[in-house]
Design a protein around this motif. Structure first.
Motif, PDB file in Angstrom:
ATOM      1  N   LEU A  69      67.671  52.275  36.114  1.00 47.38           N
ATOM      2  CA  LEU A  69      66.279  52.306  35.701  1.00 47.38           C
ATOM      3  C   LEU A  69      65.797  50.881  35.502  1.00 47.38           C
ATOM      4  CD1 LEU A  69      66.866  55.327  35.132  1.00 47.38           C
ATOM      5  CD2 LEU A  69      65.487  55.100  33.080  1.00 47.38           C
ATOM      6  N   SER A  70      64.578  50.623  35.931  1.00 42.00           N
ATOM      7  CA  SER A  70      63.923  49.360  35.598  1.00 42.00           C
ATOM      8  C   SER A  70      62.575  49.740  35.007  1.00 42.00           C
ATOM      9  CB  SER A  70      63.772  48.465  36.829  1.00 42.00           C
ATOM     10  OG  SER A  70      63.035  49.127  37.832  1.00 42.00           O
ATOM     11  N   SER A  71      62.086  48.919  34.087  1.00 46.09           N
ATOM     12  CA  SER A  71      60.885  49.303  33.380  1.00 46.09           C
ATOM     13  C   SER A  71      60.120  48.082  32.908  1.00 46.09           C
ATOM     14  CB  SER A  71      61.250  50.183  32.180  1.00 46.09           C
ATOM     15  OG  SER A  71      60.103  50.788  31.631  1.00 46.09           O
ATOM     16  N   THR A  72      58.804  48.202  32.902  1.00 45.30           N
ATOM     17  CA  THR A  72      57.938  47.180  32.338  1.00 45.30           C
ATOM     18  C   THR A  72      57.089  47.854  31.278  1.00 45.30           C
ATOM     19  OG1 THR A  72      57.870  46.048  34.474  1.00 45.30           O
ATOM     20  CG2 THR A  72      56.188  45.443  32.861  1.00 45.30           C
ATOM     21  N   GLU A  73      57.220  47.402  30.039  1.00 44.96           N
ATOM     22  CA  GLU A  73      56.463  48.030  28.957  1.00 44.96           C
ATOM     23  C   GLU A  73      54.970  47.950  29.270  1.00 44.96           C
ATOM     24  OE1 GLU A  73      58.049  47.996  24.759  1.00 44.96           O
ATOM     25  OE2 GLU A  73      58.967  46.159  25.557  1.00 44.96           O
ATOM     26  N   GLY A  74      54.297  49.089  29.091  1.00 41.50           N
ATOM     27  CA  GLY A  74      52.869  49.173  29.351  1.00 41.50           C
ATOM     28  C   GLY A  74      52.520  49.464  30.803  1.00 41.50           C
ATOM     29  N   GLN A  75      53.524  49.462  31.685  1.00 45.79           N
ATOM     30  CA  GLN A  75      53.246  49.690  33.113  1.00 45.79           C
ATOM     31  C   GLN A  75      53.997  50.873  33.709  1.00 45.79           C
ATOM     32  OE1 GLN A  75      53.532  46.136  35.529  1.00 45.79           O
ATOM     33  NE2 GLN A  75      52.642  44.881  33.920  1.00 45.79           N
ATOM     34  N   GLY A  76      55.179  51.152  33.189  1.00 46.13           N
ATOM     35  CA  GLY A  76      55.912  52.293  33.720  1.00 46.13           C
ATOM     36  C   GLY A  76      57.360  51.986  34.017  1.00 46.13           C
ATOM     37  N   THR A  77      58.004  53.002  34.573  1.00 45.05           N
ATOM     38  CA  THR A  77      59.439  52.959  34.818  1.00 45.05           C
ATOM     39  C   THR A  77      59.730  53.399  36.247  1.00 45.05           C
ATOM     40  OG1 THR A  77      59.853  53.441  32.491  1.00 45.05           O
ATOM     41  CG2 THR A  77      61.668  53.883  34.012  1.00 45.05           C
ATOM     42  N   VAL A  78      60.742  52.803  36.846  1.00 43.97           N
ATOM     43  CA  VAL A  78      61.236  53.217  38.158  1.00 43.97           C
ATOM     44  C   VAL A  78      62.704  53.589  38.010  1.00 43.97           C
ATOM     45  CG1 VAL A  78      61.587  52.610  40.583  1.00 43.97           C
ATOM     46  CG2 VAL A  78      59.659  51.613  39.311  1.00 43.97           C
ATOM     47  N   ARG A 109      67.921  58.438  22.378  1.00 41.95           N
ATOM     48  CA  ARG A 109      66.498  58.620  22.679  1.00 41.95           C
ATOM     49  C   ARG A 109      65.774  57.347  22.274  1.00 41.95           C
ATOM     50  NH1 ARG A 109      63.510  63.448  21.423  1.00 41.95           N
ATOM     51  NH2 ARG A 109      62.569  62.897  23.391  1.00 41.95           N
ATOM     52  N   ALA A 110      64.963  56.846  23.160  1.00 36.38           N
ATOM     53  CA  ALA A 110      64.257  55.580  22.919  1.00 36.38           C
ATOM     54  C   ALA A 110      63.293  55.704  21.744  1.00 36.38           C
ATOM     55  CB  ALA A 110      63.500  55.161  24.182  1.00 36.38           C
ATOM     56  N   GLU A 111      63.011  54.552  21.137  1.00 35.13           N
ATOM     57  CA  GLU A 111      62.016  54.530  20.061  1.00 35.13           C
ATOM     58  C   GLU A 111      60.672  54.963  20.626  1.00 35.13           C
ATOM     59  OE1 GLU A 111      61.338  51.374  17.140  1.00 35.13           O
ATOM     60  OE2 GLU A 111      63.269  50.577  17.824  1.00 35.13           O
ATOM     61  N   GLY A 112      59.891  55.633  19.794  1.00 42.82           N
ATOM     62  CA  GLY A 112      58.546  55.995  20.222  1.00 42.82           C
ATOM     63  C   GLY A 112      58.475  57.290  21.004  1.00 42.82           C
ATOM     64  N   VAL A 113      59.590  57.993  21.208  1.00 42.66           N
ATOM     65  CA  VAL A 113      59.537  59.263  21.942  1.00 42.66           C
ATOM     66  C   VAL A 113      59.901  60.444  21.053  1.00 42.66           C
ATOM     67  CG1 VAL A 113      60.024  58.158  24.164  1.00 42.66           C
ATOM     68  CG2 VAL A 113      61.906  59.164  22.854  1.00 42.66           C
ATOM     69  N   ALA A 114      59.950  60.199  19.750  1.00 43.30           N
ATOM     70  CA  ALA A 114      60.374  61.257  18.821  1.00 43.30           C
ATOM     71  C   ALA A 114      59.499  62.506  18.925  1.00 43.30           C
ATOM     72  CB  ALA A 114      60.368  60.724  17.388  1.00 43.30           C
ATOM     73  N   ALA A 134      63.445  46.577  26.803  1.00 43.01           N
ATOM     74  CA  ALA A 134      64.707  46.084  27.371  1.00 43.01           C
ATOM     75  C   ALA A 134      65.899  46.535  26.526  1.00 43.01           C
ATOM     76  CB  ALA A 134      64.668  44.563  27.486  1.00 43.01           C
ATOM     77  N   ALA A 135      65.725  46.544  25.207  1.00 44.77           N
ATOM     78  CA  ALA A 135      66.828  46.958  24.321  1.00 44.77           C
ATOM     79  C   ALA A 135      67.164  48.431  24.534  1.00 44.77           C
ATOM     80  CB  ALA A 135      66.434  46.715  22.863  1.00 44.77           C
ATOM     81  N   ASP A 136      66.143  49.278  24.644  1.00 45.79           N
ATOM     82  CA  ASP A 136      66.373  50.706  24.853  1.00 45.79           C
ATOM     83  C   ASP A 136      66.899  50.985  26.258  1.00 45.79           C
ATOM     84  OD1 ASP A 136      65.648  51.349  22.282  1.00 45.79           O
ATOM     85  OD2 ASP A 136      63.653  52.095  22.808  1.00 45.79           O
ATOM     86  N   LEU A 137      66.441  50.201  27.236  1.00 48.20           N
ATOM     87  CA  LEU A 137      66.840  50.417  28.628  1.00 48.20           C
ATOM     88  C   LEU A 137      68.357  50.306  28.794  1.00 48.20           C
ATOM     89  CD1 LEU A 137      65.288  51.067  31.204  1.00 48.20           C
ATOM     90  CD2 LEU A 137      65.229  48.642  31.719  1.00 48.20           C
TER      91      LEU A 137
END
Length: 158
Positions: free
Chosen positions: A141-150, A111-116, A99-102
């Motif tokens: 964009l909407s997103s659920t961690e562990g499930q994906g992004t729309v 660039r979001a954390e974890g995509v370096a 949610a913070a990165d979104l």
């Protein structure tokens, strides 16, 4: 603001071109194109006025992100949000975005954390947002961690 040549554009053709490009870049990824709700009068069902190159580029950016950050299939759905608004949804099954990165994904160079480890410049989404706004639309964009992004794009027709 930039002056935009407003030509008759078929959004389904832009999306097909964008999927073709993404499929070429990610040959091992499955891309699915589906259709959502459509109006009764389907004469020029996906027609709008705008710049086909810019719209295709915006869609390529969304498909590229979906493929880049997801191992599973990427689905692009084209339909109508209401009688006057086209809706494109690009759905992936990736790790999702916090949610913070979104809140920051449309900031240039963010660039979001974890995509370096994943190549990218942090310019795709800000560019996409600019293109969609030039066409009188919006992107979210909407997103659920562990499930994906729309990623959803709304564009006015006519």
């Amino acid at each position: 603001t930039a002056v935009l040549d407003r030509l008759p554009v078929r959004l389904d053709e832009c999306l097909s071109q964008a999927i073709g490009y993404a499929q070429g870049k990610y040959p091992d990824r499955e891309f699915r194109q589906t259709f959502g709700p459509l109006p009764e009068d389907d004469s020029d069902v996906f027609a709008l006025r705008g710049n086909p190159q810019l719209l295709t580029t915006a869609l390529v950016n969304l498909l590229d992100n979906a493929a880049k950050y997801s191992a599973g299939p990427v689905t692009a759905e084209l339909g109508y949000a209401d009688d006057n608004t086209l809706l494109v949804s690009v759905t992936d099954t990736g790790a999702g975005i916090s949610a913070a990165d979104l809140r920051l994904v449309f900031e240039p160079l963010f660039r979001a954390e974890g995509v370096a480890k994943v190549p990218g410049s942090g310019l795709g989404l800000p560019l996409t947002q600019k293109v969609i706004r030039l066409h009188g639309g919006k992107v979210e964009l909407s997103s659920t961690e562990g499930q994906g992004t729309v990623a959803r794009v709304w564009l006015p027709v006519g």
